[in-house]
Design a protein around this motif. Structure first.
Motif, PDB file in Angstrom:
ATOM      1  N   PHE A  72       0.536  -1.002   0.160  1.00 12.75           N
ATOM      2  CA  PHE A  72      -0.008  -0.317  -0.272  1.00 12.75           C
ATOM      3  C   PHE A  72       0.488   1.791   0.039  1.00 12.75           C
ATOM      4  O   PHE A  72       1.028   2.252  -0.811  1.00 12.75           O
ATOM      5  N   GLY A  73       2.087   1.024   1.163  1.00 11.17           N
ATOM      6  CA  GLY A  73       2.940   2.388   0.787  1.00 11.17           C
ATOM      7  C   GLY A  73       3.559   3.237  -0.573  1.00 11.17           C
ATOM      8  O   GLY A  73       3.882   3.611  -1.046  1.00 11.17           O
TER       9      GLY A  73
ATOM     10  N   VAL B 268       3.120   1.814  -3.172  1.00  9.34           N
ATOM     11  CA  VAL B 268       1.579   2.335  -4.895  1.00  9.34           C
ATOM     12  C   VAL B 268       1.011   3.668  -4.494  1.00  9.34           C
ATOM     13  O   VAL B 268       0.813   4.369  -5.554  1.00  9.34           O
ATOM     14  N   THR B 269       0.698   4.177  -2.571  1.00  9.81           N
ATOM     15  CA  THR B 269       0.159   5.727  -2.845  1.00  9.81           C
ATOM     16  C   THR B 269       1.316   5.878  -2.620  1.00  9.81           C
ATOM     17  O   THR B 269       0.625   7.279  -1.795  1.00  9.81           O
ATOM     18  N   LYS B 270       2.414   6.062  -1.986  1.00 11.90           N
ATOM     19  CA  LYS B 270       3.519   6.975  -2.064  1.00 11.90           C
ATOM     20  C   LYS B 270       3.340   7.108  -1.238  1.00 11.90           C
ATOM     21  O   LYS B 270       3.821   8.578  -0.181  1.00 11.90           O
ATOM     22  N   THR B 271       3.098   6.659   0.418  1.00  9.16           N
ATOM     23  CA  THR B 271       2.038   7.243   1.742  1.00  9.16           C
ATOM     24  C   THR B 271       3.435   6.605   2.317  1.00  9.16           C
ATOM     25  O   THR B 271       4.228   5.090   3.024  1.00  9.16           O
TER      26      THR B 271
ATOM     27  N   PRO C 219       8.507  11.201  -2.391  1.00 16.25           N
ATOM     28  CA  PRO C 219       7.542   9.402  -2.525  1.00 16.25           C
ATOM     29  C   PRO C 219       8.872   8.485  -2.462  1.00 16.25           C
ATOM     30  O   PRO C 219       8.460   7.626  -2.454  1.00 16.25           O
TER      31      PRO C 219
ATOM     32  N   ALA D 215       8.645   7.731   0.930  1.00 11.71           N
ATOM     33  CA  ALA D 215       7.937   7.048   0.930  1.00 11.71           C
ATOM     34  C   ALA D 215       8.232   4.977   0.265  1.00 11.71           C
ATOM     35  O   ALA D 215       7.576   4.291   1.403  1.00 11.71           O
TER      36      ALA D 215
ATOM     37  N   GLY E 166       7.884   1.181   2.498  1.00 10.15           N
ATOM     38  CA  GLY E 166       7.057   0.321   2.484  1.00 10.15           C
ATOM     39  C   GLY E 166       7.619  -1.478   1.655  1.00 10.15           C
ATOM     40  O   GLY E 166       7.110  -1.630   2.308  1.00 10.15           O
TER      41      GLY E 166
END
Length: 416
Positions: free
Chosen positions: A11-12, A14-17, A38, A41, A45
């Protein structure tokens, strides 16, 4: 748990969170980092994914019973995985005899003792069979070992016999190549002066030590003993000329290197060396002598032929032909313990033959048209294409060879 961390990592990425708690972000803020790129992030991830994978494999290992002991060794179900497992060897099973039973009758006791005796006999028979089998197996192993040793000795004996046979054959071939036979016919008494002998062009490079060999007085070269070397494959390491003086072969000196692989080569009956064909590169790879029949004082090039090629097919072709003249020796250069480097020949430009190779009987010589005949014997063949004949009264005459019959010309060729 491992799957959860792996999912958060994906998730991190893919979403750059940035997957950091507020407390963790506060720690970064203390060092002045309040915004995250990014790429950071993606890094967090990937870290979550790695933790998830490790947790997943750790869970599988624990479920299979793997763990660590106090010393840090890997165990499975509490047993070190590297511990040597010794197979338990079954020992001899003790014979369990029956025990007396209270209140048994004498007949029952006798039956029980008889059963025990039977079991003892069976056990003893089994022990004897086992011992016999052990001894038989030991005898078989010993016999097999003796057979293997005998086979090894036989192979060694055969190998030694083959090696000795090969050595004897090579030695016999070497001695045969060095031994000169008796010439099939004489070449007559040949004479020439030193001024009539000229050097041919040198085939090859004039590098290395120089050699010279000249025929003895009245001799012409009729062959050679070649010594084969193994420098860059089969090559011509040395050469020893063979001359014919009258009705005898005479060896010249060894020019170049002598090896244990000599090859003798001689002209056919009545023939002499008339040239040489060679292949030369960095060394002399091969030599092939040219021969021809000696007719009077000249070699007939129309009836010329080559001997076997000595050496290997390498280098560039070089050749020399004496144009109907005989050879009185060789010269050239060689490299020590390796190969010939160059080769030349001493060419006899003028020579005389004072007598014919053999004594001839009286016969009838007839002209080609059949109109003239004479009883005479052949004396010699002259350079001008005539033959000298001696009649029964001792007088000598000359006749053109071309004017005689076919049978007479064949006789002259065979007996010149």
């Amino acid at each position: 748990m491992g799957i959860l961390f792996f999912g958060l990592g994906i998730f991190g990425i893919v979403t750059k969170t940035v997957l950091l708690r507020a407390r963790d972000q506060y720690i970064f803020a203390m060092f002045g980092v309040k915004k995250f790129s990014p790429g950071f992030a993606v890094f967090t991830g990937a870290s979550y994914c790695l933790v998830g994978v490790l947790a997943f494999f750790a869970a599988i290992s624990i479920s299979m019973g793997y763990g660590l002991d106090k010393k840090g060794n890997v165990t499975r179900n509490g047993v070190p995985v590297n511990a040597a497992q010794r197979p338990v060897q079954p020992g001899p099973q003790p014979l369990v005899e029956s025990k007396p039973v209270a209140g048994e009758t004498p007949a029952e006791r006798m039956a029980r003792e008889a059963e025990d005796a039977k079991r003892r006999e069976e056990r003893e028979a089994e022990r004897r069979r086992a011992e016999e089998d052990r001894q038989a197996n030991a005898a078989l192993r010993m016999r097999a070992q003796e057979e293997r040793e005998a086979a090894d000795r036989e192979r060694e004996r055969l190998a030694k016999e083959l090696e000795e046979k090969t050595r004897r054959e090579k030695e016999a071939a070497r001695l045969a190549a060095l031994e000169l036979p008796k010439p099939p016919q004489s070449l007559g008494s040949i004479s020439y002066v030193d001024k009539a002998v000229q050097e041919s062009p040198l085939l090859g490079k004039a590098n290395g030590a120089r050699f010279i060999d000249r025929a003895p007085e009245g001799g012409v070269m009729v062959g050679a003993i070649f010594f084969i070397g193994d420098h860059f494959g089969d090559s011509v390491a040395g050469i020893q000329p063979i001359y014919q003086v009258g009705d005898e072969y005479v060896k010249g000196k060894i020019c170049g290197n002598e090896t244990d692989r000599p090859i003798q080569q001689l002209a056919e009956s009545g023939g002499v060396v008339a040239g040489v064909k060679a292949r030369i590169g960095l060394i002399m790879d091969s030599v092939q002598l040219a021969y021809g029949p000696l007719q009077g004082t000249k070699v007939d090039p129309k009836q010329g032929y080559f001997g076997d090629l000595i050496g290997s097919d390498g280098g560039s072709p070089k050749d020399f032909y004496a144009e109907g003249h005989s050879i009185a020796g060789i010269f050239g250069t060689y490299e020590q313990d390796k190969s010939l480097m160059s080769l030349g020949m001493y060419v006899i430009q003028r020579m005389q033959v004072s007598e014919l190779p053999a004594k001839h009987e009286m016969r009838t010589f007839t002209s080609a048209d059949g109109k003239f005949s004479v009883e005479a014997k052949l004396l010699k063949v002259n350079d001008d294409g005539t033959v000298s004949l001696e009649k029964a009264d001792g007088s000598k005459i000359s006749a053109p060879t071309a004017s005689l019959s076919d049978d007479d010309r064949a006789y002259i060729r065979a007996n010149q």
